[in-house]
Design an enzyme around this catalytic site. Structure first.
Site, PDB file in Angstrom:
ATOM      1  N   CYS A 115      40.400 -11.635  23.383  1.00  0.00           N
ATOM      2  CA  CYS A 115      41.379 -12.564  22.795  1.00  0.00           C
ATOM      3  C   CYS A 115      40.740 -13.864  22.309  1.00  0.00           C
ATOM      4  O   CYS A 115      41.395 -14.665  21.639  1.00  0.00           O
ATOM      5  CB  CYS A 115      42.489 -12.858  23.795  1.00  0.00           C
ATOM      6  N   HIS A 254      45.872 -19.481  22.579  1.00  0.00           N
ATOM      7  CA  HIS A 254      46.090 -18.032  22.581  1.00  0.00           C
ATOM      8  C   HIS A 254      47.453 -17.770  23.200  1.00  0.00           C
ATOM      9  O   HIS A 254      47.785 -18.315  24.256  1.00  0.00           O
ATOM     10  CB  HIS A 254      44.976 -17.352  23.383  1.00  0.00           C
ATOM     11  N   ASN A 284      51.763 -10.864  23.318  1.00  0.00           N
ATOM     12  CA  ASN A 284      50.339 -11.202  23.265  1.00  0.00           C
ATOM     13  C   ASN A 284      49.663 -10.260  22.264  1.00  0.00           C
ATOM     14  O   ASN A 284      49.549  -9.061  22.517  1.00  0.00           O
ATOM     15  CB  ASN A 284      49.752 -11.041  24.672  1.00  0.00           C
TER      16      ASN A 284
HETATM   17  O1  UT7 Z   1      45.174 -12.220  26.803  1.00  0.00           O
HETATM   18  C1  UT7 Z   1      45.128 -12.579  28.151  1.00  0.00           C
HETATM   19  C2  UT7 Z   1      45.853 -11.568  28.917  1.00  0.00           C
HETATM   20  N1  UT7 Z   1      46.687 -11.819  29.965  1.00  0.00           N
HETATM   21  C3  UT7 Z   1      47.284 -12.927  30.425  1.00  0.00           C
HETATM   22  O2  UT7 Z   1      47.099 -14.021  30.007  1.00  0.00           O
HETATM   23  C4  UT7 Z   1      48.240 -12.716  31.552  1.00  0.00           C
HETATM   24  C5  UT7 Z   1      48.246 -13.843  32.554  1.00  0.00           C
HETATM   25  N2  UT7 Z   1      49.205 -13.597  33.583  1.00  0.00           N
HETATM   26  C6  UT7 Z   1      50.538 -13.662  33.399  1.00  0.00           C
HETATM   27  O3  UT7 Z   1      50.993 -13.952  32.303  1.00  0.00           O
HETATM   28  C7  UT7 Z   1      51.453 -13.455  34.567  1.00  0.00           C
HETATM   29  O4  UT7 Z   1      50.694 -13.351  35.751  1.00  0.00           O
HETATM   30  C8  UT7 Z   1      52.351 -12.181  34.435  1.00  0.00           C
HETATM   31  C9  UT7 Z   1      53.396 -12.400  33.344  1.00  0.00           C
HETATM   32  C10 UT7 Z   1      51.492 -10.968  34.105  1.00  0.00           C
HETATM   33  C11 UT7 Z   1      53.103 -11.912  35.735  1.00  0.00           C
HETATM   34  O5  UT7 Z   1      53.857 -13.053  36.112  1.00  0.00           O
HETATM   35  P1  UT7 Z   1      53.804 -13.588  37.609  1.00  0.00           P
HETATM   36  O6  UT7 Z   1      54.770 -14.686  37.701  1.00  0.00           O
HETATM   37  O7  UT7 Z   1      52.356 -13.874  37.921  1.00  0.00           O
HETATM   38  O8  UT7 Z   1      54.345 -12.345  38.400  1.00  0.00           O
HETATM   39  P2  UT7 Z   1      53.646 -11.564  39.576  1.00  0.00           P
HETATM   40  O9  UT7 Z   1      52.531 -10.712  39.061  1.00  0.00           O
HETATM   41  O10 UT7 Z   1      53.340 -12.547  40.674  1.00  0.00           O
HETATM   42  O11 UT7 Z   1      54.829 -10.628  40.044  1.00  0.00           O
HETATM   43  C12 UT7 Z   1      56.026 -11.127  40.618  1.00  0.00           C
HETATM   44  C13 UT7 Z   1      56.963  -9.969  40.869  1.00  0.00           C
HETATM   45  C14 UT7 Z   1      56.304  -8.780  41.575  1.00  0.00           C
HETATM   46  O12 UT7 Z   1      57.245  -8.251  42.495  1.00  0.00           O
HETATM   47  P3  UT7 Z   1      57.132  -8.617  44.069  1.00  0.00           P
HETATM   48  O13 UT7 Z   1      55.779  -8.120  44.463  1.00  0.00           O
HETATM   49  O14 UT7 Z   1      57.254 -10.112  44.138  1.00  0.00           O
HETATM   50  O15 UT7 Z   1      58.279  -7.867  44.635  1.00  0.00           O
HETATM   51  C15 UT7 Z   1      56.082  -7.788  40.472  1.00  0.00           C
HETATM   52  O16 UT7 Z   1      56.090  -6.444  40.934  1.00  0.00           O
HETATM   53  O17 UT7 Z   1      57.460  -9.448  39.639  1.00  0.00           O
HETATM   54  C16 UT7 Z   1      57.287  -8.040  39.598  1.00  0.00           C
HETATM   55  N3  UT7 Z   1      57.076  -7.628  38.217  1.00  0.00           N
HETATM   56  C17 UT7 Z   1      58.091  -7.347  37.378  1.00  0.00           C
HETATM   57  N4  UT7 Z   1      59.419  -7.319  37.565  1.00  0.00           N
HETATM   58  C18 UT7 Z   1      60.182  -7.003  36.503  1.00  0.00           C
HETATM   59  C19 UT7 Z   1      55.898  -7.518  37.533  1.00  0.00           C
HETATM   60  N5  UT7 Z   1      56.154  -7.144  36.276  1.00  0.00           N
HETATM   61  C20 UT7 Z   1      57.491  -7.039  36.146  1.00  0.00           C
HETATM   62  C21 UT7 Z   1      58.348  -6.701  35.105  1.00  0.00           C
HETATM   63  N6  UT7 Z   1      59.679  -6.699  35.320  1.00  0.00           N
HETATM   64  N7  UT7 Z   1      57.886  -6.393  33.859  1.00  0.00           N
END
Ligand code: UT7
Length: 331
Positions: A115, A254, A284
């Protein structure tokens, strides 16, 4: 820096026609519009069609950028393609798009910095042109990211989209254009975000689970890295340009997550309105995300000549990069 000013003289974009909304995704995985929007800022994304490939959208964006610059395809001296989702391992997507644009003979190659590719590409184009070898470089960021998504993995499949955006880099009035750039990488973070299968390390011919052929990501760690690296990059590149933070008119990060952008802007102490954010409609789009946001903001008449625009990227590698532009393109 030499006394020769180089900048963006044309922009063009192409996104696939098909879109996929958060509501559509609710039917595919256990997720909700509310979760996706509040955690990432995304509402919808474009998906590459069955009958098209990344070189098709790259070529379309490239030709639009050439026309926007008031040039002909023959005026392009080099093509740099930056993509994390190349059509083939080789030949390069740059060569595939070159043929589709009706161009030939100029050097064409892919630059792999995930990216951060567009930011890296701008730095390289500036340095190559400063050496007086090339007059017009076509830099294209293009992705068919959704071809590498595991549609059963809700932690990744809701985040990415497909797009292409291109810039022609050429001579601009003195004092305008690319003022400074900065690039970095730390391969110790390679495991945080990757596509494990498809290269020579684990080629598709070797036994591999289908899920390994898709993007895997430690979202929380990438998030922390992004929030740390964006302010570091911006401070470094602004100092290299001999400017101060409060001289920034627009910051184009980005587009990975609105929360990342907001936290980084807050850390830098910049006004929220200075952040350019278009993730809502695209998700993204990897190496295409910065030029797409830049082109869209430009087309909407948001920039005026002389504005200081900072681009800042981060991505798999881990990689990062930033560029300072004194805007020269008329609206
Ligand atoms: O080009 C660069 C590429 N990537 C990035 O920049 C990504 C950087 N990271 C992020 O943007 C965020 O970490 C995410 C959007 C990927 C995730 O957000 P988060 O606030 O960090 O969520 P999390 O991974 O801490 O997950 C929180 C909860 C989890 O459930 P539990 O364990 O708390 O019960 C996940 O299983 O949200 C759950 N979860 C979802 N729920 C509904 C994860 N994905 C989803 C989903 N829908 N799509």
């Amino acid at each position: 820096m030499k006394n020769k000013s180089i900048g963006i003289i044309g922009l063009g974009t192409e996104v696939p026609k098909k879109t996929l909304s958060n509501y559509d995704l609710e039917k595919i995985v256990e997720t909700s519009d509310e979760w996706i929007k509040s955690r990432s800022g995304i509402s919808s994304r474009h998906i590459i069609g069955e009958d098209e490939n990344v070189s098709d959208i790259a070529a379309a964006a490239g030709l639009k950028a050439v026309a926007n610059a008031g040039l002909e395809p023959d005026d392009i001296d080099m093509i740099i393609m930056t993509t994390g989702s190349p059509e083939l391992i080789w030949p390069s997507t740059a060569c595939l798009a070159q043929a589709k644009m009706g161009m030939k003979n100029q050097p064409a190659f892919d630059l792999q910095a995930a990216c951060s590719g567009f930011s890296y590409g701008l730095s390289m184009a500036r340095q190559l042109m400063a050496a007086d070898e090339y007059r017009h470089i076509l830099l294209i960021g293009a992705e068919a990211m959704t071809r590498f998504l595991d549609w059963s993995d809700r932690s990744t499949c809701v985040l990415f989209g497909d797009a292409a955006a291109a810039a022609v880099i050429g001579p601009v009035d003195e004092g305008y254009g690319l003022l400074a750039d900065y690039m970095g990488a730390d391969g110790r973070g390679a495991g945080m975000l990757k596509i494990p299968v498809g290269g020579s390390g684990m080629s598709c011919s070797r036994a591999a689970p289908a899920s390994a052929q898709k993007i895997v990501m430690n979202g929380r760690e990438v998030f922390k890295f992004a929030v740390r690296i964006i302010p570091e990059c911006v401070q470094t590149v602004i100092a290299k340009a001999g400017l101060k933070l409060d001289e920034i008119d627009f910051l184009i990060p980005h587009q990975a997550n609105t929360r990342i952008t907001e936290k980084a802007i807050e850390k830098l102490g910049l006004a929220k309105e200075k952040g350019v954010n278009n993730i809502e409609n695209y998700g993204n789009t990897g190496a295409a995300s910065i030029p797409l946001a830049l082109a869209e903001a430009y087309a909407s008449g948001r920039f005026k000549q002389g504005d200081i625009i900072v681009l800042v990227a981060f991505g798999a590698g881990l990689t990062w990069g930033a560029n300072v532009i004194r805007w020269s393109l008329g609206s």
